[in-house]
Structure formats: structure tokens, C-alpha cells
Design a protein around this motif. Structure first.
Motif, PDB file in Angstrom:
ATOM      1  N   PHE B 716      -7.644  18.113  24.674  1.00 53.19           N
ATOM      2  CA  PHE B 716      -8.184  16.450  24.328  1.00 53.19           C
ATOM      3  C   PHE B 716      -7.043  15.685  25.585  1.00 53.19           C
ATOM      4  O   PHE B 716      -7.645  14.881  26.088  1.00 53.19           O
ATOM      5  N   GLY B 717      -6.161  16.120  24.972  1.00 50.28           N
ATOM      6  CA  GLY B 717      -5.081  14.631  25.386  1.00 50.28           C
ATOM      7  C   GLY B 717      -4.946  14.987  27.237  1.00 50.28           C
ATOM      8  O   GLY B 717      -4.569  14.328  27.610  1.00 50.28           O
ATOM      9  N   SER B 718      -5.144  16.364  27.617  1.00 52.58           N
ATOM     10  CA  SER B 718      -5.203  16.917  29.439  1.00 52.58           C
ATOM     11  C   SER B 718      -6.489  16.357  29.810  1.00 52.58           C
ATOM     12  O   SER B 718      -6.451  16.289  31.059  1.00 52.58           O
ATOM     13  N   SER B 720      -8.908  14.235  28.652  1.00 51.14           N
ATOM     14  CA  SER B 720      -9.116  12.983  28.634  1.00 51.14           C
ATOM     15  C   SER B 720      -8.947  12.325  30.018  1.00 51.14           C
ATOM     16  O   SER B 720     -10.480  10.804  29.917  1.00 51.14           O
ATOM     17  N   VAL B 721      -8.375  12.001  30.872  1.00 52.27           N
ATOM     18  CA  VAL B 721      -8.509  10.705  31.849  1.00 52.27           C
ATOM     19  C   VAL B 721      -8.777  11.310  32.930  1.00 52.27           C
ATOM     20  O   VAL B 721      -9.812  10.786  33.364  1.00 52.27           O
ATOM     21  N   PRO B 722      -8.750  13.275  32.860  1.00 51.91           N
ATOM     22  CA  PRO B 722      -9.908  13.386  34.635  1.00 51.91           C
ATOM     23  C   PRO B 722     -11.144  13.938  34.292  1.00 51.91           C
ATOM     24  O   PRO B 722     -12.147  13.310  35.309  1.00 51.91           O
ATOM     25  N   GLY B 726     -10.965   8.089  30.312  1.00 56.09           N
ATOM     26  CA  GLY B 726      -9.960   7.047  29.342  1.00 56.09           C
ATOM     27  C   GLY B 726      -8.958   7.226  28.805  1.00 56.09           C
ATOM     28  O   GLY B 726      -8.432   8.820  28.656  1.00 56.09           O
ATOM     29  N   ARG B 727      -8.113   6.465  28.972  1.00 57.12           N
ATOM     30  CA  ARG B 727      -6.508   6.817  28.169  1.00 57.12           C
ATOM     31  C   ARG B 727      -6.281   7.190  26.316  1.00 57.12           C
ATOM     32  O   ARG B 727      -5.760   7.760  26.511  1.00 57.12           O
ATOM     33  N   ASN B 728      -7.194   6.072  26.388  1.00 61.08           N
ATOM     34  CA  ASN B 728      -6.960   6.176  24.864  1.00 61.08           C
ATOM     35  C   ASN B 728      -8.053   7.417  24.143  1.00 61.08           C
ATOM     36  O   ASN B 728      -9.159   7.568  23.940  1.00 61.08           O
ATOM     37  N   VAL B 729      -7.060   8.997  24.284  1.00 60.05           N
ATOM     38  CA  VAL B 729      -8.063   9.670  23.197  1.00 60.05           C
ATOM     39  C   VAL B 729      -8.491   9.709  22.237  1.00 60.05           C
ATOM     40  O   VAL B 729      -9.804  10.002  21.883  1.00 60.05           O
ATOM     41  N   ILE B 733     -12.499  10.682  22.043  1.00 66.53           N
ATOM     42  CA  ILE B 733     -13.066  11.704  21.421  1.00 66.53           C
ATOM     43  C   ILE B 733     -14.624  11.267  20.544  1.00 66.53           C
ATOM     44  O   ILE B 733     -15.130  11.604  20.545  1.00 66.53           O
ATOM     45  N   ASN B 806      -8.974   2.289  26.800  1.00 67.24           N
ATOM     46  CA  ASN B 806      -7.649   2.796  27.117  1.00 67.24           C
ATOM     47  C   ASN B 806      -6.303   1.991  26.410  1.00 67.24           C
ATOM     48  O   ASN B 806      -5.893   2.738  26.626  1.00 67.24           O
TER      49      ASN B 806
END
Lengths: 150, 924
Positions: B716-718, B720-722, B726-729, B733, B806
Motif C-alpha cells: 500500500f505504501g509503494s 498509493s501514489v503511482p 494519493g499521498r495519504n496512504v 486505503i 494527500n
């Protein structure tokens, strides 16, 4: 760090379960809410605590930085908190209804659905309030005493 | 039952001769067993046995419609159809004019088919179903005269005894199915012969014995059969003499080929069978009712059959077949005779009957023919059986008391035969005669004559059934015995035997017959003593105890005491945890102690303080504040452990919770209705809570001590952005990766509010409109501030919602902030006004709209052939910058609105209540 959190969880569990075992409905509901807090903390702890950076990907990067907290338990706990409030509200409304209807919040004195037995083995009369047949009708439906064994 | 509706219109004419069935209708009913009989006879003379057919039924469980007819099945089918024809014919005359006749025929036919199924089934599950069907049909047939309490009670007793045995049988059969991996009966029997006795198969055998002993009325389950004589005569003759009660013997004989040599088998069957044979026959002396006397002799004969099944050797198997046949050929006619006597003389009590030959000559002949065979006189088939049985008992391995029991049995059988054949018709020791006795119609006289006559014919020509009996023996042995010579008439008249064994038995039987009444009087007292401690008394006591035990168990578990229910749950959870904890805690590396950060320590201190306070405080207001402290403490913990979203959520939730709880409390206190005395069970509660809290914590520690698997979190951390932009993981989620879950969660909020709404409205109904009447106690300061503050909070909540993707924030937190705005307005201007300020002006509609928006946000994905809730993104160029739009924002808006509507709705209603009571000044 972990142990401090574990101690808090133990205290929360202990208080929650104790209240849950109370006769007072309000205390029991508070107990279940505190127990909910305990479970939220447990989910959080099971995701391991340590890194305390927020789970937000810094601008300019594509993945979470080292030292960020585990986002997964946060997502689980966040919704659990909101739902917990919704259910607590529901429970409070029920309690208010019960107290308005019966005049007591003592769960051992709530006997509408489970009246005390009035016969060695036949089920007790359902009260006329909750749509059951009248005591006279129930009595008539029973086998006559002569035919009942001893 | 369909038959009953046929019979009902006739009920009014029950006393006329035409109320029953016409002759043609009776003939049609009789055609059924007759055609089965024809088929069986054809099979006996033509078909190579065994015949087997099979169709899949429940293939997943290996259950099939499998039927197999071998020599044993054929014999049973012969009895079922042959005696069936006689019984159906007899019933035509016996029940003539009775409105229940159709019901009787229908039930008898169903019974016949069930019996035929039971004796031919080659699948143990199928066998069990037919077996139970015969029990149930027996219940209906014994209770045919259901207007009589006696018939109802007897029917119930028969069903309970055979039904209980049926359950044991099922358990035994299932054990065998498990052991041999098949439900095919013949395969199981063959497997048992190969494997020899094992503890498991012995246990199965014991359970099967219980089933067979109850069905065949073996000691100690023998008592139900004489009581079943409440049934009409055709039923007694058919079920309780010729067929159903033989089902137990049949099943034992079926297993004889598999377990016949096992020690348990031979010992137990001989013992139980002998006791039943001797004791059952003796109990005949306790009766004055001819039918019950015959019933006891049936019990005794079944005992003898069980002994014969238990004896090793092919001779015994041959004897089983012959006795099965002979008993049906004499006992059914004797029951018919009892029915005729009842019908013609008006009573079956032997004291009031005598010299009936004058008025009932044909019945007298039938009784004599059947009596000859029952007494085992030469030139009857009963004598052939006697000879064969004698040979069977000449083998090794016979218990010493078996011959003694057999002596008692045979002598008393002679006496019973004499009672039925001589005492009633040729003698009159009682001195009372039925004055108006008359002979019955041909329909009631011919069946006993023909059946009893058949017994005599077989005495003269035993060769007719040699092949049939060999077939039975072949089915009961692993190897089919060779040719056997049944005694010819000339051999039967061997003088040495007649003056020897036969003569001795006859003499003893005659003696008992002569002194029957004297023995009856002498034995009454011992019988009464035994009856008090016998199985019947135990059965009655159990029946009486059952509701009491049930009540005790039910009331022990369903006591209606909430805390005790909860204690049970706690104890059960503790037990379950105790089972897994030792393994969970074995060789784990406990986490090392690290000093907590100041923030974490503060949070934990708040939690512990709150937890201690809720246990010590009695005042409910303070109690709620203390509970809130636990929540605020959790929020602090979350804040300092890298979870700002969760922390903000918890802060707002806790605030809303305290307000709502306080509102409810004020309402309750206003009524002064919530006084609860101190809990006496507090020490127990503390103990249980301590134990469970420790166990759960230990489990948690065991989890933490194990290596952490970060695969999901890293994923989820990796991505999430690509992938989700969204930056707020945490928020990504919730609204993207696990959006369907979140939809489910706002559904819970919406449903909770909808479910509570009727109750809320009922609670509100008693209170008047808050908004219009609330003026008296307004806080002026709040009035002034409320307007701007309301807008500020709402704008803040919208900002929080928008930046949630974000930065910390999102729909949940935004919605909760909006709820606080609503609370503010409600306190300042009343609930009605606050609700009017909501979008749509209605909390319920707002909730539904939020849920609908959330659910709809997943739909556009379908347009692109993507799975539901796959979010779509688009970029709208605005010149200076690009505006990114997405269905994610729609979804999160849905969450925002649902939370606002659902929780806000609660708040409005509950606060309305508080202000009402507040205004009345009932809070002090």
C-alpha cells in the motif's frame, strides 16, 4: 514502547470487561465502548509500533519513507472508531427506550422477554404486553394436570 | 392425511353397514399385497438370487437407492406379502362399516411398502429411513383409535422406545460406514467378516443391538409390545406379530454373516434372547386378555429367534428361517382368532369366555389348526421348527441357560396355544359364557383358516420350503449350507420322540394350562414387585423426569440474567484461550523494553487513569467523562504513534460521544428511573475481567513477539501514489483500495440510524417541539457565536475532506466535524432548527444520499469494463494549473454525507430530548 502500550491495553480490557459484567445497562454499554477502544489499540499494536512518522508519502517521492507508521491498521481502526460511535448511539437509544418503558436500567430486573418460571417445568407465561397469549389462554392450552405425569 | 378426508363424510353414518368400503374397494386394496406376493413367489421359483439394483441418490455422501434381494430378504418379503394378503382381507371384514377403514388401508399399504424397502435396502442410510418409516407408521396404526387415551399412550410409548432405538441404530450404522468407507450394507457385512472384531466395530454392534432389541421388543425393552395391542386386530397381527417386530431379528440375521462368530455377538444375543424368551413367556401368565397373552408369547418367540441368530453354525441359521415362517403362520391366525372372539363374543378376557365352539365353530377350527403348530405337535410346521431348533442347539458354544430358557419357553408356548385353542373353545374353567356369541363373517374366518392351514400343509410337506430356508441360511452364513432334509411326516411320528421330548413338553404345557388361573393368582404378587423396578417403571419415570430435566437445563442456561449470560461468554472465551495460549506463547522472543516517548506516556497515563476511574466512580456523569478519558487517551496515543487521521477521528468521536451520553443520562435522570443497587457479583466480575484481560493481552504479546510480515503495508505504501494518486496512504486505503469495505461501513452507520429512528421518534413523540419552546433558557453568548462558528466549522470540515487524499483528513473526519457543527446549532437553536440547516433538511435523507453517492461512485468503472469501485481520474487544464478530478472525491463525499447524516441524526434526536428535560428544569 510496546510494553507501555500493552499495559494500557490490559487496563482498558480489564475496565471494559468489568463494566460489561455489570447489572447496570449503562455501565455495560460503556464497558463495551471501552472494550472497543481496547480492540482498536490491539489492532494498532498488532501492526507494530515504533516509527512515528505519519503514513503520508512526502511530495516528490513515490513511496512511503522509512520511519513512517504502518498505514494498514490505521485504516482499519479509523472506520472502527466511527462505526463504534454509531453502534454506541444505537445502544444508548435502546437503553433510553428500555428505561422509558420499564422504569429500570437494571438488567436483572428486565423480565418481559424472559419471565421468571411459575411452574415446575412448563415455560412461564409470556406477558400480555409483548403480544403473547393471555395467561388464561396459555393455561387452557396446557395438558390437564391429571394427564401430566406426577 | 388424505385418507382422513375421504373418511370424514362417512363419519355421520358410522353405525350403518355402508360407511366403510365396498367389496370392490377392499378387493383393490388387497390386490396390492397380492401382486407383491405373486412377484415374490415368481422370484422364489425363477430368479437367481441375489438380485440387486442401484441408483445414485446423494452421490456426495455415497448414499444410493440400492436394493438387494437375497434368501433372507425373500423370506421377509414372503411374510410381508403373504401375511399382508391375509391381513388386508381380514381388515375388509373386521373394519366393515368403520369410517377409519380407508385410513387403516392407506397406513397398512404404506407400512407394507416401508417394510419391503427395509428388508431389501442394500444401503444403510436407506435401510434406516425405511426402518424409521415403519416406526412412525406403527405409531399411527397403534393410535388408529386416537380418540381413546389408552391408544394414544401406547402409540407414544411404542414410538419413543423404537424411535430411541432407531437413533442408536443410526449411530451404530454410521460408525460402520466410517470404518468400512461405504454405505453398502452387503459390503459392510463382508468387511466385518474379513476384519474380525475391533473395539470400534464392537461399539457399533452394541448400538445396533439397541436398535434391534427395541424394535423386536427384547429384554429390557420388551414392555412396549403388549401395550401396542391397543391397535386393531389386523394391525396387531401384521405389525406386532408377523412383520415389523421381526425387523430387529432380520437386521441381526443380516449381520450374522459378518459378526456371527464374534464373542460379543454370540454371548450377548444368547443371553438377551434367552431372558426374553423365558421371561416374556412367563409374563403371559400375568394377563387375562387373550391378545396380550399372545403378545407376550410373540415377545418370547422373538427372544428365541435372537438366541438362534446368536448361535453359531448353519443349523441355527436354518432354524431362524423356519421359526420366522412358522411363527407368522400360527401367530397371525391366533391374532385373527382373538379378533373374532372379541367381535363375536364381545370380550377378549379369558375369564368370561368358554365353550365357544358351539357358537363359533369355524374360528374354533382355525384356532385348533394354529394351536397345533404353536404347540409344536407332530404333523405341523411347528414340529419341524422344533426339530431344527433342537439340532441348532446341539452345537458347541451354547450358553448353559439357553436350553433351560428354551424348556420354559416351549412348555409355556404349549399352554398359551392351549389357552387360545382349547380353553376358549372346548372348556370353561371360569364358568362364565358369553351368551350372545356368534360366528363372524367369512371374511374374518377364512384368513385364519387358510394361513393356519398352510402351517399344517408345510408340516406334511416340509420339502416345499427347503429351498427357501436354505436361501435364508445362505444369507446368514459366509458359505451356503448344503442340502438339508427337514423331517418328513413319517419321521415326525417317530414314537420315541413323541413319548420322549415332545411328550414331556406337552405334559408340562398341559399342566400349566390346567393350573393357569392358579399360577396367575400365585404369581401376581411377584409380577407386581418386578414391575415396580422393571424397565416399564424406568420408562415411565424417565418420561416424567424428562420435562423436569429439560426445564432445569433450560433454566440453568436461559435464566434471563444479563450479567450471568455475559459471565458465561467470558468463561467460554477464557476456556478457548486457555487451550491455545500455551502453544502461542511457546518459544517466542518477547519484545524488549523501550522507554516510551513523552507523548505516548501521556496518552497511556490518560487511558489508565480513565480505566481506574470508571471502576471506582459511582456517579454516572463522571463515569461517562472517565470513559471519555480512555478515548482521549487513545487519541493521544494514536497521535504520537504516527496516526494523525485516527487521532483526529478519535478526538471528535469522543467529544460527540460524551455529549450524546450526557444527553441520554440527563433524559434518564429526568425520570429518576435508573437507580441500580450495588453489584454483589463485583468480586467475581473483577476476577473474570482480570483473567480474560490477561489472557487476551498475552495473546497480543504472542502476536507481537512473532516476526512482522510487512508485505501488505509495503504494498500500500509503494503503490498509493503511482496507482491511486494519493499521498495519504490511510485515506487511499479507505476510499480506493478497500473502497467496497468502506461502503459496507457507511452502510452500518446508515442502517444503525435507520434502525434507531422509529424508537427515537417514539421517544420524541412525548416531547413537544424543542425549537419553538426552547427560548427560555438560551445562552445568549452561544446565540451570538453559533452563527459564524457553524459556518467556520463546516468550511473547515470541507477543507479537511478535500485535502484528505494527500494530507491527514478525509470524509470520515470531515463528516464528524460537520456533526459537531450540527451539535453546536442544536444547542444554540434547538434540534428542529439544526435539522433544517442540514442539506435536504432531513438527517435520514442526508444519510441515504451519502450512502447512495458512495455506492454510485463505483459505477462509472463499469463503463470502461473495470471492476466495480475502480476509481477513474481525469485532468482538467485550467491554464495556470491542472485540476485533477476523480470518482474518489465523489466516494469520499458520500462517506462525509453519510457520517454527517447518520451520526448527526442521532445527535439531533438525543439532544432534543435533553433540552426538553433541561427546559422543564428537572436536572439538579
Amino acid at each position: 514502547m510496546t510494553w507501555t502500550l500493552v499495559a494500557a491495553i490490559w487496563a482498558t480490557l480489564f475496565a471494559g470487561i468489568t463494566l460489561l459484567l455489570s447489572r447496570d445497562l449503562l455501565r455495560a454499554i460503556l464497558g463495551s465502548m471501552i472494550l472497543g477502544s481496547a480492540v482498536n489499540l490491539m489492532i494498532f499494536a498488532a501492526g507494530r509500533v515504533g516509527p512515528s512518522g505519519p503514513a503520508i508519502v512526502p511530495y516528490g517521492t513515490q513511496a512511503l519513507a522509512e520511519g513512517s507508521a504502518n498505514p494498514l491498521p490505521q485504516a482499519l481502526v479509523l472506520t472502527a472508531i466511527v462505526i463504534g460511535l454509531a453502534l454506541a448511539c444505537f445502544a444508548f437509544v435502546l437503553i433510553q427506550g428500555i428505561v422509558t418503558a420499564t422504569g429500570t436500567a437494571d438488567s436483572t430486573r428486565l423480565r418481559i422477554a424472559e419471565p421468571l418460571p411459575d411452574h415446575p417445568y412448563y415455560p412461564p407465561h409470556p406477558g400480555p404486553d409483548d403480544g403473547g397469549p393471555s395467561p388464561a389462554a396459555t393455561e387452557a392450552a396446557r395438558p390437564v394436570a391429571a394427564e401430566a405425569p406426577r | 392425511m388424505a385418507d382422513a378426508t375421504h373418511a370424514d363424510p362417512d363419519h355421520a353414518h358410522a353405525d350403518t353397514a355402508h360407511a366403510g368400503l365396498s367389496l370392490v374397494a377392499c378387493a383393490l386394496w388387497i390386490a396390492l399385497p397380492a401382486s407383491v406376493l405373486a412377484a415374490v413367489l415368481w422370484l422364489a421359483t425363477h430368479g437367481p438370487l441375489p438380485v440387486a439394483v442401484s441408483r445414485d441418490w446423494v452421490p456426495a455422501l455415497g448414499v444410493s437407492f440400492a436394493f438387494r434381494i437375497d434368501g433372507l430378504s425373500l423370506m421377509m418379503l414372503l411374510l410381508i406379502s403373504g401375511i399382508g394378503v391375509a391381513v388386508f382381507s381380514y381388515a375388509g371384514a373386521y373394519m366393515a362399516g368403520d369410517p377409519k377403514q380407508v385410513r387403516l388401508y392407506g397406513l397398512l399399504t404404506a407400512f407394507m411398502l416401508a417394510m419391503a424397502g427395509a428388508v431389501t435396502a442394500d444401503d444403510v442410510i436407506l435401510l434406516f429411513l425405511f426402518w424409521e418409516a415403519t416406526s412412525i407408521l406403527s405409531f399411527l396404526l397403534v393410535g388408529l383409535k386416537h380418540d381413546k387415551p389408552e391408544a394414544r399412550k401406547s402409540a407414544q410409548q411404542a414410538l419413543l422406545v423404537t424411535g430411541t432405538g432407531g437413533l442408536a441404530l443410526l449411530a451404530g450404522l454410521l460408525i460402520l460406514v466410517q470404518q468400512f468407507g461405504t454405505t453398502q450394507l452387503s459390503a459392510i457385512v463382508a468387511g466385518m467378516a474379513d476384519s474380525g472384531p475391533t473395539p470400534l466395530s464392537n461399539a457399533a454392534l452394541l448400538l445396533i443391538f439397541v436398535g434391534c432389541f427395541t424394535k423386536s421388543a427384547q429384554f429390557p425393552f420388551h414392555f412396549w409390545l403388549p401395550n401396542a395391542m391397543a391397535a386393531p386386530t389386523p394391525v396387531s397381527a401384521y405389525l406386532h406379530s408377523a412383520t415389523m417386530v421381526k425387523l430387529g431379528v432380520f437386521l441381526l440375521a443380516r449381520f450374522d454373516a459378518g459378526a456371527g462368530e464374534w464373542p460379543l455377538w454370540t454371548m450377548l444375543l444368547q443371553a438377551v434372547g434367552s431372558i426374553t424368551a423365558a421371561w416374556g413367556m412367563t409374563l403371559a401368565l400375568s394377563e387375562r386378555d387373550l391378545k396380550r397373552i399372545l403378545a407376550w408369547s410373540t415377545v418370547a418367540t422373538l427372544g428365541t429367534l435372537v438366541v438362534l441368530v446368536g448361535l453359531p453354525g448353519p443349523e441355527a441359521s436354518l432354524a431362524v428361517g423356519s421359526l420366522l415362517l412358522a411363527h407368522a403362520l400360527y401367530k397371525a391366525p391366533l391374532f385373527f382368532v382373538a379378533g373374532n372372539v372379541d367381535h363375536g363374543a364381545g370380550t377378549r378376557i379369558i375369564d368370561n369366555l368358554g365353550n365357544l365352539r358351539r357358537s363359533m365353530p369355524l374360528t374354533a377350527v382355525a384356532a385348533a389348526l394354529a394351536g397345533l403348530s404353536m404347540a409344536g405337535l407332530p404333523l405341523s410346521f411347528g414340529y419341524v421348527v422344533k426339530v431344527v431348533t433342537y439340532e441348532a442347539k446341539a452345537v458347541e458354544g451354547v450358553l448353559t441357560w439357553v436350553p433351560l430358557a428354551n424348556q420354559i419357553f416351549t412348555a409355556l408356548a404349549v399352554a398359551v396355544a392351549g389357552t387360545a385353542a382349547i380353553r376358549l373353545f372346548w372348556w370353561n374353567p371360569g364358568g362364565v359364557e358369553a351368551p350372545a356369541a356368534h360366528e363372524c363373517s367369512w371374511g374374518m374366518v377364512l384368513p385364519p383358516l387358510v394361513v393356519a392351514g398352510a402351517g399344517l400343509v408345510l408340516g406334511f410337506y416340509p420339502g416345499i420350503v427347503t429351498e427357501l430356508l436354505l436361501g435364508v441360511a445362505g444369507a446368514m452364513e459366509t458359505t451356503r449350507p448344503g442340502v438339508v432334509a427337514l423331517p418328513t411326516p413319517a419321521e415326525q411320528l417317530n414314537p420315541a420322540d413323541i413319548w420322549g421330548t415332545v411328550g414331556a413338553t406337552l405334559l408340562a404345557g398341559g399342566f400349566i394350562l390346567y393350573f393357569w388361573d392358579f399360577l396367575h393368582r400365585v404369581l401376581m404378587r411377584p409380577f407386581a414387585v418386578v414391575a415396580r423396578m422393571g424397565a416399564r417403571a424406568f420408562f415411565d419415570a424417565s418420561l416424567a423426569a424428562l420435562p423436569r430435566i429439560a426445564a432445569r437445563v433450560t433454566r440453568g442456561l436461559q435464566h434471563g440474567n444479563g450479567p450471568r449470560y455475559m459471565m458465561l461468554a467470558v468463561v467460554a472465551t477464557l476456556a478457548a484461550l486457555a487451550a491455545v495460549l500455551p502453544r502461542a506463547l511457546a518459544d517466542v522472543a518477547l519484545p524488549v523494553w523501550e522507554a516510551p516517548s513523552a507523548g505516548l506516556a501521556t496518552g497511556v497515563a490518560m487511558i489508565v487513569a480513565g480505566a481506574v476511574a470508571v471502576l471506582l466512580l459511582r456517579d454516572r456523569f463522571v463515569l461517562i467523562l472517565a470513559a471519555g478519558l480512555v478515548g482521549y487517551g487513545s487519541a493521544v496515543v494514536f497521535l504520537f504513534l504516527g496516526a494523525p487521521d485516527v487521532a483526529f477521528t478519535q478526538f471528535v468521536v469522543e467529544t460527540v460521544f460524551v455529549i450524546i451520553a450526557a444527553a441520554v443520562l440527563i433524559a434518564l435522570r429526568g425520570g429518576g428511573k435508573a437507580q441500580v443497587h450495588a453489584d454483589r457479583s463485583m468480586p467475581v466480575a473483577l476476577l473474570l475481567a482480570g483473567a480474560l484481560a490477561s489472557a487476551v493481552t498475552a495473546l497480543l504479546v504472542a502476536v507481537i513477539a512473532r516476526p512482522f510480515d510487512p508485505v501488505l503495508s509495503d504494498y500500500f505504501g509503494s503503490v498509493s501514489v503511482p496507482e491511486a494518486f494519493g499521498r495519504n496512504v490511510v485515506n487511499v486505503i479507505l476510499v480506493d483500495f478497500r473502497a467496497v469495505d468502506t461502503l459496507g461501513e457507511i452502510t452500518v452507520i446508515a442502517l444503525s440510524f435507520m434502525a434507531a429512528l422509529p424508537l427515537l421518534q417514539r421517544l420524541m413523540a412525548s416531547t413537544a417541539d424543542i425549537a419553538t419552546q426552547a427560548g427560555g433558557r438560551r445562552v445568549v453568548m452561544l446565540d451570538v457565536v453559533a452563527g459564524p462558528l457553524y459556518r467556520v466549522i463546516l468550511i473547515a470540515s470541507i477543507v479537511v475532506y478535500f485535502r484528505g487524499h494527500n494530507e491527514p483528513g478525509g470524509g470520515f473526519i470531515g463528516g464528524l466535524l460537520a456533526v459537531t457543527a450540527t451539535i453546536l446549532w442544536a444547542i444554540a437553536h434547538g434540534s428542529r432548527a439544526a435539522e433544517a440547516r442540514l442539506p435536504f433538511g432531513n438527517a435520514l435523507v442526508l444519510t441515504a444520499a451519502g450512502f447512495g453517492l458512495g455506492a454510485a461512485a463505483g459505477l462509472p468503472a463499469w463503463l470502461y469494463g473495470l471492476p466495480y469501485m475502480t476509481h477513474l481520474w481525469a485532468t482538467i487544464p485550467l491554464g495556470i494549473t491542472d485540476l485533477k478530478v476523480s470518482t474518489v472525491y465523489l466516494f469520499d463525499l458520500g462517506v462525509y454525507l453519510a457520517v454527517w447524516g447518520g451520526l448527526g441524526g442521532y445527535v439531533l434526536h438525543l439532544l432534543g430530548r435533553m433540552r426538553q428535560d433541561d427546559r422543564e428544569g428537572s436536572v439538579t
